[in-house]
Scaffold this motif. Structure first.
Motif, PDB file in Angstrom:
ATOM      1  N   SER A 427       0.922  -1.242   0.070  1.00  0.00           N
ATOM      2  CA  SER A 427      -0.047   0.067   0.011  1.00  0.00           C
ATOM      3  C   SER A 427       0.687   1.163  -0.126  1.00  0.00           C
ATOM      4  O   SER A 427       1.917   1.310   0.658  1.00  0.00           O
ATOM      5  CB  SER A 427      -1.098   0.049   1.161  1.00  0.00           C
ATOM      6  OG  SER A 427      -1.760   1.026   1.029  1.00  0.00           O
ATOM      7  N   ARG A 429       0.766   5.797  -1.407  1.00  0.00           N
ATOM      8  CA  ARG A 429      -0.100   7.113  -1.658  1.00  0.00           C
ATOM      9  C   ARG A 429      -0.468   7.020  -3.294  1.00  0.00           C
ATOM     10  O   ARG A 429      -1.430   7.232  -3.869  1.00  0.00           O
ATOM     11  CB  ARG A 429       0.481   8.234  -1.278  1.00  0.00           C
ATOM     12  CG  ARG A 429       0.735   8.520   0.348  1.00  0.00           C
ATOM     13  CD  ARG A 429      -0.729   9.239   0.692  1.00  0.00           C
ATOM     14  NE  ARG A 429      -0.729  10.498   0.079  1.00  0.00           N
ATOM     15  CZ  ARG A 429      -1.020  11.669   0.484  1.00  0.00           C
ATOM     16  NH1 ARG A 429      -1.494  11.474   1.850  1.00  0.00           N
ATOM     17  NH2 ARG A 429      -1.397  12.651   0.033  1.00  0.00           N
ATOM     18  N   THR A 430       0.591   6.514  -3.977  1.00  0.00           N
ATOM     19  CA  THR A 430       0.488   6.428  -5.285  1.00  0.00           C
ATOM     20  C   THR A 430       0.721   5.256  -6.183  1.00  0.00           C
ATOM     21  O   THR A 430       1.399   4.405  -5.491  1.00  0.00           O
ATOM     22  CB  THR A 430       1.361   7.587  -6.272  1.00  0.00           C
ATOM     23  OG1 THR A 430       2.861   7.297  -6.172  1.00  0.00           O
ATOM     24  CG2 THR A 430       1.233   8.956  -5.370  1.00  0.00           C
ATOM     25  N   HIS A 467      -3.003   3.136   2.587  1.00  0.00           N
ATOM     26  CA  HIS A 467      -2.978   4.318   1.481  1.00  0.00           C
ATOM     27  C   HIS A 467      -4.268   4.178   0.757  1.00  0.00           C
ATOM     28  O   HIS A 467      -4.745   3.329   0.503  1.00  0.00           O
ATOM     29  CB  HIS A 467      -1.494   4.689   1.072  1.00  0.00           C
ATOM     30  CG  HIS A 467      -0.540   4.732   2.345  1.00  0.00           C
ATOM     31  ND1 HIS A 467      -0.676   5.810   2.873  1.00  0.00           N
ATOM     32  CD2 HIS A 467       0.370   4.004   2.630  1.00  0.00           C
ATOM     33  CE1 HIS A 467       0.521   5.848   3.902  1.00  0.00           C
ATOM     34  NE2 HIS A 467       1.001   4.798   3.805  1.00  0.00           N
ATOM     35  N   ARG A 468      -4.153   5.199  -0.291  1.00  0.00           N
ATOM     36  CA  ARG A 468      -5.301   5.222  -1.510  1.00  0.00           C
ATOM     37  C   ARG A 468      -4.919   4.236  -2.344  1.00  0.00           C
ATOM     38  O   ARG A 468      -5.934   3.673  -2.788  1.00  0.00           O
ATOM     39  CB  ARG A 468      -4.948   6.635  -2.012  1.00  0.00           C
ATOM     40  CG  ARG A 468      -5.193   7.812  -1.248  1.00  0.00           C
ATOM     41  CD  ARG A 468      -4.888   9.028  -2.001  1.00  0.00           C
ATOM     42  NE  ARG A 468      -4.876  10.228  -1.057  1.00  0.00           N
ATOM     43  CZ  ARG A 468      -4.338  11.484  -1.214  1.00  0.00           C
ATOM     44  NH1 ARG A 468      -3.542  11.417  -2.284  1.00  0.00           N
ATOM     45  NH2 ARG A 468      -4.496  12.260  -0.327  1.00  0.00           N
ATOM     46  N   ARG A 469      -3.615   3.686  -2.452  1.00  0.00           N
ATOM     47  CA  ARG A 469      -3.592   2.497  -3.523  1.00  0.00           C
ATOM     48  C   ARG A 469      -3.012   1.379  -2.722  1.00  0.00           C
ATOM     49  O   ARG A 469      -1.964   1.423  -2.156  1.00  0.00           O
ATOM     50  CB  ARG A 469      -2.634   2.954  -4.780  1.00  0.00           C
ATOM     51  CG  ARG A 469      -3.030   4.349  -5.316  1.00  0.00           C
ATOM     52  CD  ARG A 469      -4.168   3.985  -6.191  1.00  0.00           C
ATOM     53  NE  ARG A 469      -3.729   3.318  -7.597  1.00  0.00           N
ATOM     54  CZ  ARG A 469      -4.717   2.869  -8.142  1.00  0.00           C
ATOM     55  NH1 ARG A 469      -5.840   2.924  -8.042  1.00  0.00           N
ATOM     56  NH2 ARG A 469      -4.210   2.135  -9.364  1.00  0.00           N
ATOM     57  N   GLU A 502     -10.667   1.619  -2.394  1.00  0.00           N
ATOM     58  CA  GLU A 502     -10.400   2.307  -1.112  1.00  0.00           C
ATOM     59  C   GLU A 502     -11.226   1.688   0.080  1.00  0.00           C
ATOM     60  O   GLU A 502     -10.776   1.650   1.148  1.00  0.00           O
ATOM     61  CB  GLU A 502     -10.440   3.798  -1.468  1.00  0.00           C
ATOM     62  CG  GLU A 502      -9.185   4.246  -2.249  1.00  0.00           C
ATOM     63  CD  GLU A 502      -9.059   5.729  -2.035  1.00  0.00           C
ATOM     64  OE1 GLU A 502      -9.307   6.343  -0.983  1.00  0.00           O
ATOM     65  OE2 GLU A 502      -9.163   6.311  -3.185  1.00  0.00           O
TER      66      GLU A 502
END
Length: 568
Positions: A427, A429-430, A467-469, A502
């Motif tokens: 995991s 953020r990008t 995180h987001r991804r 998410e």
């Protein structure tokens, strides 16, 4: 108190405890010439100063987007504060604790002295100047960014700051002010002002080499570092099945009082500090097998300190060997980060039951008398001697007169629960950071024993923030995981790897009994270089070399491509 997490950056590309231990064991000198990013902006102001020292690589690099910081603010915030954010995050990762899950009970204690970054700030002040550079905001920014709601403050006792921060954190844990504490220190050399001030004291080595305890010792070189510990009460750490690096048996601080001069050390005060703490925790000097000294390599300080060490830790022959060292021979004097760097070295000595050689030591300083004391300064890697005390200790002394001392013991053994995991999460953020982290996991898995896979899977899945991804890797063994993370790193599809929405829960909801903590590769920061424009143009972003008037517009272009090849 239990040390359950460690984050560290030190000279010589030291980015974790493994790289730190390797450098120590090899006795490497990690100092060198000043990087161009410090020298160039101030030019000839550096020319008459001793600039050889222990420097961090790319100290102005920072992942601003990860911490939701705008480029304009990132340029103005002291790089020491920015470095703290990343290292505290890495310490939580090492502990396999998600900051968001412990926010209400976590305190922040930061040792910091440097104020060089003010020299970068010229022209018209903006709103970020004060909150980006005052000492109090170093700790406050960590607490604010991570949402930590326990006691939070910065401490400045000069060179002893970080060990005093650890002492203060232990007291807060004992008092119940918090249940988890992050404590340590940071130091960066960003402008000539402090180096010039230190040079006036005569403490700097004219030839740019720190030689603790050596006959040729003639002062220290300055150094940079950031190191933070995650601390818990020992009972809580055992209950929570944390991986414990070592136990802090006790800490103490005192003051030199009216010594020979304001900055002069006191044998009597240092001896009293050590003896009083040992008496409080029910130990004697014979229980200490390794002592990490302050050991600056100054003609005055080393003999005073060794006189206190021999008086307080060794009463005479027959008490076993006491090995003494100082990491300043490797990295220079990292000042407000020095105490915690020495403490981490002591932790690693306890973990490995091995004592590194003292860098730059050949011949004992003739002002130091070790006759019949059992004190040994190691010149080669040395196994913990049979019959020597099983504890380690560390001293840190501030030029302000504030002294700190800590005693450590090995971690208790916690019986692991062997349960095969169904897989693990990757995991970030990008998407680019997910690929970079998967590549680091692939390298880690290549040498991983199958017996250690459950700890890897637990730490990656439940010990790190989601995180987001997020990619879920469906693999019940390390062997099954390797091909899948290879595909994730390459950005190609694989039947055992899929991105989760998410809001989609993780496929594995582990119980506390399954908790096993392992050291994993750190988060792959997507760094951009941020420097304040000392020419006074508030809107110049040196990260790209372009000018923007609107801070909101800059926010959309803050990220740079990740550099997966460079450890951060």
């Amino acid at each position: 108190m239990a040390i359950v997490g460690v984050g560290i950056r030190a000279p010589g590309d030291v980015v974790d405890t493994a790289s730190y231990w390797s450098a120590l064991l090899e006795g490497r000198d990690l100092t060198g010439e000043m990087p161009a990013d410090r020298r160039a902006p101030f030019g000839a102001e550096w020319d008459d100063l001793i600039t050889r020292g222990g420097y961090l690589e790319r100290a102005f690099d920072f992942d601003a987007r990860f911490f939701d910081m705008s480029p304009r603010e990132a340029r103005t915030v002291d790089p020491q504060h920015r470095l703290l954010l990343e290292v505290v995050w890495e310490a939580f990762e090492d502990a396999a604790i998600q900051p968001g899950a412990v926010a209400s009970s976590t305190g922040v204690f930061v040792g910091i002295t440097g104020q060089d970054h003010w020299s970068w700030l010229t022209g018209e002040p903006n709103s970020y100047w004060t909150i980006g550079n005052g000492h109090s905001f170093a700790a406050g920014r960590v607490a604010y960014t991570l949402g930590l709601q326990g006691p939070s403050f910065a401490l400045d006792t000069a060179c002893s700051s970080s060990l005093v921060a650890v002492h203060t954190a232990c007291r807060a844990l004992t008092a119940g002010d918090c249940d988890i504490a992050v404590a340590g220190g940071v130091n960066l050399i960003l402008a000539p002002r402090t180096t010039r001030a230190v040079a006036r004291t005569g403490a700097l080595s004219p030839d740019g080499t720190s030689r603790p305890f050596d006959a040729a010792a003639n002062g220290f070189v300055r150094g940079e570092a950031c190191a933070m510990l995650v601390l818990k009460r020992l009972d809580d750490a055992v209950r929570d099945r944390d991986r414990i690096h070592a136990v802090i048996d006790g800490t103490a601080i005192n003051q030199d009082g009216r010594s020979a001069a304001f900055t002069a050390p006191s044998v009597e005060a240092q001896t009293r500090l050590i003896r009083s703490l040992l008496a409080t925790i029910g130990l004697t000097g014979a229980d200490i097998g390794y002592h990490e000294a302050h050991g600056t390599g100054t003609p005055l300080g080393d003999p005073v300190e060794m006189a206190a060490v021999t008086a307080a830790l060794r009463g005479g022959p027959g008490e076993g060997a006491l090995h003494v060292g100082s990491v300043k021979g490797n990295v220079g004097h990292t000042e407000s980060a020095a105490g915690v760097l020495g403490l981490i070295k002591s932790v690693l000595c306890l973990e490995h039951r091995l004592i590194p050689p003292q860098a730059h030591f050949t011949t004992l300083n003739p002002r130091i008398d070790l006759t019949d004391t059992g004190v040994v300064i190691p010149t080669t890697p040395t196994s913990w001697p049979a019959g020597a005390g099983g504890h380690a200790s560390v001293c840190s002394y501030g030029m302000s007169g504030t002294n700190a001392y800590a005693v450590l013991s090995p971690a208790p053994r916690i019986t692991p629960v062997a349960a095969p995991p169904p897989g693990f999460a990757v995991s970030a953020r990008t998407s680019a950071a997910v690929a970079a982290l998967a590549g680091r996991y692939r390298t880690h898995l290549a040498g991983l024993d199958e017996a250690d896979y459950p700890a890897f899977a637990y730490s990656a899945t439940h010990g790190r923030t989601r995180h987001r991804r997020t990619v879920w890797v469906d693999a019940a063994s390390a062997a099954a995981a390797r091909e899948a993370v290879d595909a994730v790193a390459a950005g190609v599809e694989h039947p055992a790897a899929r991105f989760l929405d998410e809001a989609e829960p993780l496929p594995w909801q582990a119980s506390r009994a399954a908790r096993r903590v392992a050291s994993l590769p750190s988060y792959p920061w997507e760094h951009v270089t941020y420097t304040a424009d000392i020419r006074g143009s508030d809107d110049r972003d040196r990260a790209t070399g372009r000018t923007r008037r609107d801070a909101a517009e800059r926010t959309h272009r803050v990220a740079a491509a990740p550099d997966a090849a460079r450890a951060t």
